[in-house]
Write an enzyme that holds these catalytic residues in place. Structure first.
Site, PDB file in Angstrom:
ATOM      1  N   GLU A   1     -25.095 -10.641  -0.011  1.00  0.00           N
ATOM      2  CA  GLU A   1     -25.243 -11.885   0.772  1.00  0.00           C
ATOM      3  C   GLU A   1     -26.350 -12.745   0.172  1.00  0.00           C
ATOM      4  O   GLU A   1     -27.349 -12.199  -0.307  1.00  0.00           O
ATOM      5  CB  GLU A   1     -25.617 -11.547   2.231  1.00  0.00           C
ATOM      6  CG  GLU A   1     -24.477 -10.959   3.013  1.00  0.00           C
ATOM      7  CD  GLU A   1     -24.888 -10.555   4.434  1.00  0.00           C
ATOM      8  OE1 GLU A   1     -25.899 -11.068   4.939  1.00  0.00           O
ATOM      9  OE2 GLU A   1     -24.180  -9.737   5.022  1.00  0.00           O
TER      10      GLU A   1
ATOM     11  N   HIS B   1     -22.220 -12.640   8.766  1.00  0.00           N
ATOM     12  CA  HIS B   1     -23.383 -11.941   9.337  1.00  0.00           C
ATOM     13  C   HIS B   1     -23.837 -12.608  10.643  1.00  0.00           C
ATOM     14  O   HIS B   1     -24.993 -12.969  10.791  1.00  0.00           O
ATOM     15  CB  HIS B   1     -24.521 -11.902   8.299  1.00  0.00           C
ATOM     16  CG  HIS B   1     -25.583 -10.897   8.590  1.00  0.00           C
ATOM     17  ND1 HIS B   1     -26.333 -10.291   7.617  1.00  0.00           N
ATOM     18  CD2 HIS B   1     -26.057 -10.394   9.763  1.00  0.00           C
ATOM     19  CE1 HIS B   1     -27.209  -9.467   8.155  1.00  0.00           C
ATOM     20  NE2 HIS B   1     -27.061  -9.514   9.476  1.00  0.00           N
TER      21      HIS B   1
ATOM     22  N   ARG C   1     -25.001  -3.481   7.640  1.00  0.00           N
ATOM     23  CA  ARG C   1     -25.495  -4.077   6.400  1.00  0.00           C
ATOM     24  C   ARG C   1     -24.405  -3.904   5.343  1.00  0.00           C
ATOM     25  O   ARG C   1     -23.776  -2.844   5.256  1.00  0.00           O
ATOM     26  CB  ARG C   1     -26.790  -3.409   5.925  1.00  0.00           C
ATOM     27  CG  ARG C   1     -28.040  -3.808   6.720  1.00  0.00           C
ATOM     28  CD  ARG C   1     -28.434  -5.269   6.500  1.00  0.00           C
ATOM     29  NE  ARG C   1     -29.639  -5.658   7.233  1.00  0.00           N
ATOM     30  CZ  ARG C   1     -29.652  -6.241   8.440  1.00  0.00           C
ATOM     31  NH1 ARG C   1     -28.531  -6.500   9.074  1.00  0.00           N
ATOM     32  NH2 ARG C   1     -30.808  -6.586   8.993  1.00  0.00           N
TER      33      ARG C   1
END
Ligand code: NAD
Ligand code: DEZ
Length: 376
Positions: free
Chosen positions: A238, A255, A209
């Site tokens: 993000e 991602h 993350r």
């Protein structure tokens, strides 16, 4: 029954089509009005499932997230309303493991170095961290693990402290969930102070993350530490990574470390199994029937004589440079990050590639790496 599913979830029609009417939605922009009539909600990591989203719905029977991470789900709230929830632990672990391994091979190639002989530290030794370790160990790389929670729980593997890992490892790969509280919280685990402890020439990879690394501190750090090389698949904030950070990163991806076809299919399939359990239905479908056949039965190799040859084989499966190039062109465009994720061509996992051995015996380790069909 109305089933609302994220549009980026493959095989929903094949698996859930018999159970009701399926509506696919943009998960990032999902509204309470869209959710109002849903009996089943199937999401990915971009949908925050909480009181605000479910305020208008009083008929939801199941929420599923086809992901490993659960930081986008208010599980306490779901429990308070007796709405069963399941995520898909481990679904894309192999994809992340192979992604990180390939990224390390790419770094070695780019900096005229060799992965062989380096010591790699894995922070977070759960499903994805273990999958990276499996690839590295198959290739004969020494791996150190840091995971205080597993260590305390009696996991028999050998663990080291984070300080020791940072001091001893040439490469550090991050595989923790994002947590904001407690002794082992991971939010900004790599803050300015910790970044400053990185040894000279360290390679740092983040596939978990974005907020595990303080991205502002990383910009500041990189301004005077060009020796440290960084790979980021995940970003603070993000879908809007910090523009100033991107030029400092060796390989940038939006991602998608977990985006193998198998990983995504497994995620949807695990939710199908869980929903069947909740609704007390029998599981009548097999995951294997969803996936296309093995990719190639033709590839025969005499041996993998060098790391360069291994990288060629890895690039045959997934060429990270393509995603990196596209990322730099697209990430600043409106919806650029999400468009890249949506249109991502799912790569296959190593196991989808059947490698024939033409007689040499020293390619057996490739089967430990995950490739199919390698025989002595
Ligand atoms: N980039 C991607 O596409 C992608 C794909 C899958 C998962 N992820 C992220 O990666 C995370 C890890 O996935 P996983 O399947 O390995 O989860 P997991 O739960 O199997 O393993 C995570 C491990 O981290 C450990 N941990 C927690 N806090 C720690 C700390 N402070 N220091 C060291 N270890 C710590 C836990 O004990 C656990 O063993 C997920 O939560 C998700 O956020 C990202
Ligand atoms: O937690 C996970 O499993 C991953 O971060 C996940 O694969 C990310 O992909 P998304 O759900 O956003 O499509």
């Amino acid at each position: 029954m109305k089933i609302l599913a994220d549009e980026n979830m493959p095989y929903v029609q094949q698996l859930f089509g018999d159970l009701g009417t399926i509506e696919t939605v943009n998960g990032r922009e999902l509204t309470p009005e869209q959710v109002q009539e849903a009996d089943v909600l199937l999401v990915r990591s971009v949908t925050k499932v909480n009181q605000a989203l479910l305020a208008l719905n009083n008929k939801l029977k199941f929420v599923g997230s086809a992901t490993i991470g659960t930081d986008h789900i208010d599980q306490e709230y779901l429990a308070s309303r007796n709405i069963p929830f399941s995520n898909a632990p481990g679904c894309n672990a192999t994809a992340v493991g192979e992604f990180a391994f390939i990224a390390m091979l790419e770094l070695a190639q780019r900096f005229n170095s060799s992965l062989k002989g380096k010591v790699v530290g894995i922070v977070g030794a759960g499903n994805t961290g273990t999958a990276v370790a499996k690839c590295l160990e198959a290739y004969g790389i020494e791996v150190l693990l840091n995971d205080p929670l597993l260590q305390q729980s009696g996991d028999p593997r050998c663990f080291v402290s984070l300080d020791t890992l940072i001091a001893k490892c040439d490469v550090i790969s991050l595989h923790v969930p994002i947590t904001q509280q407690g002794e082992h919280k991971t939010w900004y685990l790599f803050d300015e102070a910790r970044l400053n402890t990185l040894a000279e020439n360290t390679w740092l990879l983040n596939c978990c993350r974005g907020e595990v690394i303080d991205n502002r501190a990383l910009i500041k750090f990189k301004q005077h530490r060009d020796d440290v090389k960084v790979v980021l698949d995940v970003w603070e904030g993000e879908p809007n990574p910090m523009e100033e950070l991107v030029p400092y990163i060796e390989f940038c991806t939006p991602h998608i470390a977990g985006y193998s076809l198998e990983g995504k299919a497994r995620g949807t399939y695990m939710l199908y199994q869980k929903l069947a359990e909740v609704l007390k239905l029998s599981v009548s479908k097999e995951m294997d029937t969803l996936l296309p056949k093995l990719w190639s039965e033709q590839l025969s190799i005499a041996e993998i004589s060098s790391e360069r040859a291994l990288l060629q084989l890895a690039r045959f499966v997934y060429d990270l440079r393509d995603d990196d190039e596209l990322f730099r062109k697209q990430f600043l465009k409106s919806q650029g990050f999400d468009q890249m994720r949506k249109n991502h061509t799912h790569r296959r996992e190593f196991s989808a590639l059947k490698v024939g051995n033409t007689g040499q015996t020293n390619v057996n380790w490739l089967s430990n790496l995950g490739f199919s069909g390698v025989e002595l």
